[in-house]
Scaffold this motif. Structure first.
Motif, PDB file in Angstrom:
ATOM      1  N   SER A 175      -3.704   9.512   9.911  1.00  0.00           N
ATOM      2  CA  SER A 175      -4.791   8.633   9.492  1.00  0.00           C
ATOM      3  C   SER A 175      -4.166   7.468   8.744  1.00  0.00           C
ATOM      4  O   SER A 175      -3.281   7.670   7.891  1.00  0.00           O
ATOM      5  CB  SER A 175      -5.780   9.376   8.594  1.00  0.00           C
ATOM      6  N   CYS A 176      -4.607   6.249   9.044  1.00  0.00           N
ATOM      7  CA  CYS A 176      -3.995   5.048   8.469  1.00  0.00           C
ATOM      8  C   CYS A 176      -5.048   4.131   7.857  1.00  0.00           C
ATOM      9  O   CYS A 176      -6.201   4.097   8.307  1.00  0.00           O
ATOM     10  CB  CYS A 176      -3.222   4.280   9.533  1.00  0.00           C
ATOM     11  N   VAL A 177      -4.621   3.375   6.867  1.00  0.00           N
ATOM     12  CA  VAL A 177      -5.490   2.412   6.193  1.00  0.00           C
ATOM     13  C   VAL A 177      -4.730   1.101   6.032  1.00  0.00           C
ATOM     14  O   VAL A 177      -3.544   1.093   5.673  1.00  0.00           O
ATOM     15  CB  VAL A 177      -5.932   2.930   4.813  1.00  0.00           C
ATOM     16  N   SER A 178      -5.403  -0.014   6.328  1.00  0.00           N
ATOM     17  CA  SER A 178      -4.839  -1.333   6.032  1.00  0.00           C
ATOM     18  C   SER A 178      -5.659  -1.980   4.931  1.00  0.00           C
ATOM     19  O   SER A 178      -6.885  -1.837   4.893  1.00  0.00           O
ATOM     20  CB  SER A 178      -4.845  -2.221   7.280  1.00  0.00           C
ATOM     21  N   VAL A 179      -4.980  -2.689   4.036  1.00  0.00           N
ATOM     22  CA  VAL A 179      -5.621  -3.371   2.909  1.00  0.00           C
ATOM     23  C   VAL A 179      -5.336  -4.860   3.040  1.00  0.00           C
ATOM     24  O   VAL A 179      -4.185  -5.284   3.091  1.00  0.00           O
ATOM     25  CB  VAL A 179      -5.100  -2.841   1.565  1.00  0.00           C
ATOM     26  N   ASN A 197       1.107  -3.678   3.802  1.00  0.00           N
ATOM     27  CA  ASN A 197      -0.294  -3.498   3.410  1.00  0.00           C
ATOM     28  C   ASN A 197      -0.960  -2.381   4.206  1.00  0.00           C
ATOM     29  O   ASN A 197      -2.169  -2.221   4.157  1.00  0.00           O
ATOM     30  CB  ASN A 197      -1.064  -4.798   3.582  1.00  0.00           C
ATOM     31  N   THR A 198      -0.150  -1.610   4.956  1.00  0.00           N
ATOM     32  CA  THR A 198      -0.655  -0.473   5.731  1.00  0.00           C
ATOM     33  C   THR A 198       0.039   0.802   5.282  1.00  0.00           C
ATOM     34  O   THR A 198       1.257   0.805   5.067  1.00  0.00           O
ATOM     35  CB  THR A 198      -0.408  -0.679   7.237  1.00  0.00           C
ATOM     36  N   VAL A 199      -0.736   1.876   5.151  1.00  0.00           N
ATOM     37  CA  VAL A 199      -0.172   3.174   4.752  1.00  0.00           C
ATOM     38  C   VAL A 199      -0.850   4.269   5.571  1.00  0.00           C
ATOM     39  O   VAL A 199      -2.035   4.168   5.899  1.00  0.00           O
ATOM     40  CB  VAL A 199      -0.365   3.407   3.244  1.00  0.00           C
ATOM     41  N   CYS A 200      -0.078   5.296   5.943  1.00  0.00           N
ATOM     42  CA  CYS A 200      -0.595   6.389   6.768  1.00  0.00           C
ATOM     43  C   CYS A 200      -0.269   7.736   6.120  1.00  0.00           C
ATOM     44  O   CYS A 200       0.659   7.846   5.315  1.00  0.00           O
ATOM     45  CB  CYS A 200       0.019   6.359   8.164  1.00  0.00           C
ATOM     46  N   ALA A 230       0.876  -1.168   0.000  1.00  0.00           N
ATOM     47  CA  ALA A 230       0.000   0.000   0.000  1.00  0.00           C
ATOM     48  C   ALA A 230       0.915   1.220   0.000  1.00  0.00           C
ATOM     49  O   ALA A 230       1.589   1.504   1.003  1.00  0.00           O
ATOM     50  CB  ALA A 230      -0.903  -0.013   1.229  1.00  0.00           C
ATOM     51  N   ASP A 231       0.973   1.926  -1.111  1.00  0.00           N
ATOM     52  CA  ASP A 231       2.002   2.949  -1.313  1.00  0.00           C
ATOM     53  C   ASP A 231       1.591   4.336  -0.835  1.00  0.00           C
ATOM     54  O   ASP A 231       2.385   5.044  -0.207  1.00  0.00           O
ATOM     55  CB  ASP A 231       2.380   3.019  -2.796  1.00  0.00           C
ATOM     56  N   THR A 232       0.366   4.746  -1.133  1.00  0.00           N
ATOM     57  CA  THR A 232      -0.049   6.120  -0.856  1.00  0.00           C
ATOM     58  C   THR A 232      -1.487   6.166  -0.379  1.00  0.00           C
ATOM     59  O   THR A 232      -2.360   5.515  -0.953  1.00  0.00           O
ATOM     60  CB  THR A 232       0.083   7.012  -2.109  1.00  0.00           C
ATOM     61  N   LEU A 233      -1.733   6.937   0.659  1.00  0.00           N
ATOM     62  CA  LEU A 233      -3.078   7.242   1.137  1.00  0.00           C
ATOM     63  C   LEU A 233      -3.314   8.729   0.925  1.00  0.00           C
ATOM     64  O   LEU A 233      -2.560   9.560   1.442  1.00  0.00           O
ATOM     65  CB  LEU A 233      -3.231   6.895   2.620  1.00  0.00           C
TER      66      LEU A 233
END
Length: 330
Positions: free
Chosen positions: A273-277, A296-299, A171-174
């Motif tokens: 803020s973070c996102v996991s895929v 698989n996590t990006v903030c 996961a490269d960019t949020l």
């Protein structure tokens, strides 16, 4: 008359076929739910073995050492074509199972069986869609007398078990698109719209399917390894779920939206803020991170700000104070 004779002969043949000695096998897998290539995996299962029309007597007449052979492996379809199988292995039976006597029309269960599938040198397919069945074949040992006269066309059964693709997902960019200033308000629900850029190296398998993704968003006090605040699952549309990531390429999942419950959250609890895929529960792939650069996590950094409700309360308080001052002066 000739037609009637043909019908009688056909019916007699059909009855004889129905009454022929035969066996039926049904397999039930208890674990695991899925497997991956490049590993050695134990599959736990049981089989129900039922003889018909005299087949029990034939099989019981074979010595216990050569009465049964159980072969298991991964197959591309429930047709169990041996030519298209991988990880084939002979399953070890207990002495009691190896000498089990059968009764026609009654299912005998061989339970607590284990097939050790060696897939360390096998490739299940680039996207997890090739080997989707675990199949079991029950037959007499080739060194024995065999099951003379027994129809073995139904001595194989399969259970759905996917050999999943292994994806080095990154996961490269949020990017938060709303609020576009990245200011997250506390004290109430905060709606956030965002997009995530993903990629997989050329050495990886691919992500492909009709239900690929599961996603979560939260707030944290660090870009990695920090506290998790207001963790929330993200609802995905069917169009978003079917986005693929081909190995050696990237993909964007945009128009994502979530509402974080920040009713009891304070500004000192987060700055990111973070996102996991993750793969969805029914996805045909699993995550494998090869090094620290693949995650698989990006903030992304965010700013804490007051909500409209909080601003309104402050404004109301100021108005009340100003009113009080004016009344006192009068």
């Amino acid at each position: 008359m000739a037609l009637l004779k043909f019908a009688v002969v056909f019916l007699a043949g059909f009855i004889q076929l129905c009454a022929s000695q035969s066996v039926d096998v049904e397999v039930t897998v208890s674990s695991p739910d899925d497997i991956v290539d490049g590993e050695s995996t134990d599959v736990s299962f049981s089989i129900d073995f039922t003889p018909f029309s005299g087949a029990a007597s034939v099989i019981n007449g074979v010595s216990s050492g050569t009465r049964y052979t159980v072969i298991a492996g991964m197959f591309t379809s429930d047709a169990a074509d041996v030519a298209s199988s991988i990880g084939g292995t002979e399953v070890t039976l207990t002495s009691a199972q190896a000498s089990t006597s059968l009764t026609d029309g009654t299912a005998t269960t061989f339970s607590s069986l284990t097939a050790s599938l060696d897939l360390t040198s096998e490739e299940c397919g680039n996207d997890g869609s090739d080997y989707t069945y675990f199949c079991v074949i029950v037959s007499p040992d080739s060194s024995g007398a065999g099951w003379s006269g027994v129809d073995t066309s139904n001595n194989t059964d399969c259970a759905a078990l996917v050999c999943k693709a292994v994806v080095d997902l990154s996961a490269d960019t949020l990017t938060i698109t709303n609020p576009d200033d990245g200011v997250i308000g506390v004290g109430a629900g905060q709606a956030i719209e965002f997009e995530v850029d993903l990629s997989a190296p050329a050495s990886s398998d691919s992500v492909s399917g009709v239900s690929n993704w599961a996603m979560s968003m939260w707030l944290s006090d660090a870009a990695s390894g920090g506290t998790v605040v207001a963790l929330t699952s993200v609802s995905l549309t069917s169009a978003q779920l079917t986005i693929d990531v081909t190995n050696g390429s990237s993909a964007d999942i945009d128009d994502l939206a979530v509402t974080l419950d920040l009713t009891d959250i304070t500004c000192d609890e987060f700055s990111y803020s973070c996102v996991s895929v993750e793969p969805a529960s029914g996805a045909a792939w699993k995550i494998q991170t090869t090094d620290a650069s693949n995650s698989n996590t990006v903030c992304t950094a965010v700013t804490c700000g007051a909500t409209i409700a909080q601003i309104s309360m402050v404004f109301l308080g100021l108005c009340f104070l100003l009113t009080s001052l004016l009344m006192n002066q009068s």
